[in-house]
Design a protein around this motif. Structure first.
Motif, short mmCIF file in Angstrom:
data_model
loop_
_atom_site.label_atom_id
_atom_site.label_comp_id
_atom_site.label_asym_id
_atom_site.label_seq_id
_atom_site.Cartn_x
_atom_site.Cartn_y
_atom_site.Cartn_z
N HIS A 170 0.82 -1.21 0.00
CA HIS A 170 0.00 0.00 0.00
C HIS A 170 0.85 1.27 0.00
CE1 HIS A 170 -2.49 -3.23 1.70
NE2 HIS A 170 -3.50 -2.62 1.12
N LYS A 171 1.90 1.27 0.79
CA LYS A 171 2.77 2.45 0.88
C LYS A 171 3.47 2.71 -0.44
CE LYS A 171 6.63 4.46 3.46
NZ LYS A 171 7.63 4.25 4.54
N GLN A 172 4.00 1.65 -1.05
CA GLN A 172 4.72 1.80 -2.33
C GLN A 172 3.78 2.29 -3.43
OE1 GLN A 172 6.04 -1.76 -4.44
NE2 GLN A 172 8.00 -0.76 -4.91
N GLU A 173 2.56 1.77 -3.44
CA GLU A 173 1.59 2.17 -4.46
C GLU A 173 1.27 3.67 -4.32
OE1 GLU A 173 -2.85 0.75 -5.90
OE2 GLU A 173 -1.36 -0.73 -5.26
N TYR A 174 1.11 4.10 -3.10
CA TYR A 174 0.84 5.52 -2.84
C TYR A 174 2.02 6.37 -3.29
CZ TYR A 174 0.35 9.87 -0.17
OH TYR A 174 0.29 11.19 0.20
N GLU A 175 3.23 5.94 -2.98
CA GLU A 175 4.43 6.72 -3.32
C GLU A 175 4.66 6.78 -4.83
OE1 GLU A 175 7.49 4.89 -1.01
OE2 GLU A 175 7.03 6.09 0.79
N ILE A 176 4.31 5.71 -5.54
CA ILE A 176 4.44 5.73 -7.01
C ILE A 176 3.46 6.75 -7.60
CG2 ILE A 176 4.04 4.41 -9.13
CD1 ILE A 176 5.03 1.92 -7.63
N LEU A 177 2.23 6.73 -7.12
CA LEU A 177 1.24 7.70 -7.60
C LEU A 177 1.70 9.13 -7.31
CD1 LEU A 177 -2.01 5.92 -6.37
CD2 LEU A 177 -1.31 6.21 -8.75
N GLU A 205 -7.93 -6.31 12.63
CA GLU A 205 -6.49 -6.56 12.75
C GLU A 205 -5.76 -6.21 11.46
OE1 GLU A 205 -3.41 -10.23 13.85
OE2 GLU A 205 -5.57 -10.51 14.07
N LEU A 206 -6.34 -6.59 10.33
CA LEU A 206 -5.73 -6.28 9.03
C LEU A 206 -5.78 -4.78 8.76
CD1 LEU A 206 -6.95 -9.20 6.72
CD2 LEU A 206 -4.60 -8.68 7.38
N LYS A 207 -6.87 -4.13 9.15
CA LYS A 207 -6.97 -2.69 8.96
C LYS A 207 -5.89 -1.96 9.75
CE LYS A 207 -11.94 -2.41 7.96
NZ LYS A 207 -13.27 -1.91 8.41
N ALA A 208 -5.65 -2.43 10.98
CA ALA A 208 -4.62 -1.82 11.82
C ALA A 208 -3.24 -2.02 11.21
CB ALA A 208 -4.67 -2.41 13.22
N LEU A 209 -3.01 -3.18 10.62
CA LEU A 209 -1.73 -3.48 9.99
C LEU A 209 -1.50 -2.59 8.78
CD1 LEU A 209 0.74 -5.39 10.09
CD2 LEU A 209 -0.50 -6.92 8.53
N ILE A 210 -2.54 -2.41 7.95
CA ILE A 210 -2.43 -1.55 6.77
C ILE A 210 -2.25 -0.10 7.18
CG2 ILE A 210 -3.69 -0.65 4.76
CD1 ILE A 210 -5.00 -3.41 4.49
N SER A 211 -2.95 0.32 8.23
CA SER A 211 -2.86 1.71 8.70
C SER A 211 -1.44 2.08 9.07
CB SER A 211 -3.78 1.92 9.90
OG SER A 211 -5.14 1.82 9.52
N LYS A 212 -0.70 1.13 9.63
CA LYS A 212 0.69 1.39 10.02
C LYS A 212 1.58 1.66 8.81
CE LYS A 212 0.65 -1.28 14.32
NZ LYS A 212 1.21 -2.45 15.06
N GLN A 213 1.20 1.11 7.66
CA GLN A 213 2.00 1.29 6.44
C GLN A 213 1.72 2.63 5.75
OE1 GLN A 213 1.21 -1.96 3.79
NE2 GLN A 213 1.59 -3.54 5.31
N LEU A 214 0.58 3.21 6.02
CA LEU A 214 0.16 4.42 5.31
C LEU A 214 0.82 5.66 5.91
CD1 LEU A 214 -3.63 3.57 4.92
CD2 LEU A 214 -1.78 3.19 3.28
N PRO A 215 1.00 6.71 5.09
CA PRO A 215 1.64 7.94 5.59
C PRO A 215 0.83 8.56 6.72
CG PRO A 215 0.65 8.31 3.44
CD PRO A 215 0.63 6.83 3.67
N SER A 216 1.51 8.95 7.79
CA SER A 216 0.83 9.48 8.97
C SER A 216 0.28 10.89 8.76
CB SER A 216 1.78 9.47 10.17
OG SER A 216 2.93 10.24 9.88
N ASN A 217 0.81 11.59 7.75
CA ASN A 217 0.38 12.98 7.53
C ASN A 217 -0.80 13.11 6.58
OD1 ASN A 217 1.95 12.13 5.34
ND2 ASN A 217 2.64 14.20 4.87
N VAL A 218 -1.35 11.99 6.13
CA VAL A 218 -2.49 12.00 5.21
C VAL A 218 -3.65 11.24 5.85
CG1 VAL A 218 -3.34 11.36 2.92
CG2 VAL A 218 -0.97 12.10 3.20
N PRO A 219 -4.79 11.87 6.05
CA PRO A 219 -5.95 11.17 6.63
C PRO A 219 -6.36 10.00 5.73
CG PRO A 219 -6.34 13.54 6.55
CD PRO A 219 -5.12 13.29 5.75
N HIS A 220 -6.73 8.89 6.34
CA HIS A 220 -7.17 7.75 5.53
C HIS A 220 -8.44 7.14 6.10
CE1 HIS A 220 -4.77 5.59 8.63
NE2 HIS A 220 -5.66 4.62 8.44
N VAL A 221 -9.14 6.43 5.24
CA VAL A 221 -10.39 5.80 5.63
C VAL A 221 -10.54 4.50 4.83
CG1 VAL A 221 -11.65 7.15 3.90
CG2 VAL A 221 -12.89 6.14 5.80
N PHE A 222 -11.12 3.49 5.46
CA PHE A 222 -11.37 2.22 4.79
C PHE A 222 -12.80 2.24 4.24
CE2 PHE A 222 -7.90 1.29 7.64
CZ PHE A 222 -7.10 0.42 6.91
#
Length: 328
Positions: free
Chosen positions: A252-259, A288-305
């Motif tokens: 998820h993090k790499q995909e965001y960074e490529i975009l 549990e999976l949502k929490a794991l993905i959340s850790k990978q996402l940039p902390s300065n950008v709000p996110h929602v599932f």
């Protein structure tokens, strides 16, 4: 849709001004009445006007030349010639005009915005204006001024509050179809979306905002790979960028960074826009999976599932978008 055209080039010309009249008044009982020639009419302008009901330049696709009407010549009894009819070019909001040297001429962003691209030639003065105490019967009048001509490029950049950014099959079209009345083409193959789609998102208390689904970006899009590069320019006009990354992404993090990198290569100013990240197709994820993905996402950008199919997380997403769009 095949009718989406966002770039056309047209040769436009304004009208020539009408000639002034050199008429001398001659009536039965006034054989030497003097000059009474009227002025020529103005040549027609070339004017661009914004039309909020248009979303494409398709109506101009087969237009190669547009020429405004010339002004009529002046007549006797100081009658002024009729002005030439203006050419009115209606364009969707978000249209930019440039000349043949790529110089910026103006843009249309509001309903009834008006831009005179070329002014018509002025009409010539009739001989009545040239009478003097020493020249009481001038037999000359001014010719009309010529019009102008140039090649103009019309370029549309879609105006929307929220622009969806993501790889093909990230779920952008499905989201747009659920939160708006838009009916984009949806499929399970790459590049389902071939043109930008717009929809109005209904919010609380009869409020709303516009969302645009931009064709999928791939790595290298800013250099011309895929089809997303054709539409990166439309993201420039979006007030807020909503990144869509599917829950089943390998990284998820790499995909965001490529975009993000593709946007930066195309126009670094795009990184100054507010961003929100939505993890799509998340209806099968447990906490549990949502929490794991959340850790990978940039902390300065709000996110929602979210899940457009199961319609979960959409209210939270709308609240986030509305807050970002209306914050000072």
């Amino acid at each position: 849709m095949k009718n989406f055209i966002d770039h056309v080039k047209i040769n436009v010309a304004s009208g020539k001004g009408g000639a002034g009249s050199a008429h001398l008044r001659r009536e039965k009982y006034i054989p030497k009445g003097g000059p009474d020639g009227g002025d020529g009419g103005r040549g027609g302008h070339v004017i661009v006007v914004g039309n909020p009901n248009m979303w494409t330049l398709f109506h101009l696709r087969y237009t190669r030349h547009l020429k405004a009407e010339k002004g009529e010549n002046g007549g006797k009894q100081r009658s002024t010639g009729k002005d030439g009819e203006d050419i009115i070019i209606e364009v969707p909001l978000g249209t930019i005009m440039k000349d043949e040297n790529d110089n910026f001429l103006g843009e249309i962003t509001q309903e009834n915005d008006k831009l005179i691209l070329l002014e018509g030639g002025r009409g010539g003065l009739g001989n009545w204006h040239f009478r003097t105490s020493t020249t009481q019967t001038p037999r000359y009048a001014q010719p009309g001024e010529p019009g102008s001509e140039m090649d103009v490029t019309f370029e549309l950049k879609v105006l929307a509050d929220v622009g969806l950014v993501g790889f093909p099959n990230a779920g952008k079209s499905t989201l747009l179809s659920v939160v708006t009345a838009a009916k984009p083409k949806i499929g399970d193959y790459a590049f389902t979306t071939l043109t930008p789609n717009l929809g109005i998102v209904e919010y609380r208390n009869h409020q709303s905002f516009v969302m645009a689904d931009i064709p999928g970006i791939i790595e290298g899009a800013s250099e011309g790979k895929g089809i997303g590069h054709r539409f990166l320019k439309h993201i420039e006009r979006n007030a807020l960028l909503l990144f869509i990354i599917p829950a089943d992404s390998k990284d998820h993090k790499q995909e965001y960074e490529i975009l993000l990198a593709e946007l930066k290569k195309f126009n670094p100013e795009l990184l100054d826009k507010d961003r929100i990240l939505a993890v799509s197709k998340s209806d099968m994820l447990d906490e549990e999976l949502k929490a794991l993905i959340s850790k990978q996402l940039p902390s300065n950008v709000p996110h929602v599932f979210i899940s457009a199919v199961a319609q979960t997380g959409l209210t939270e997403l709308k609240d986030l978008l509305w807050h970002k769009l209306n914050q000072d």
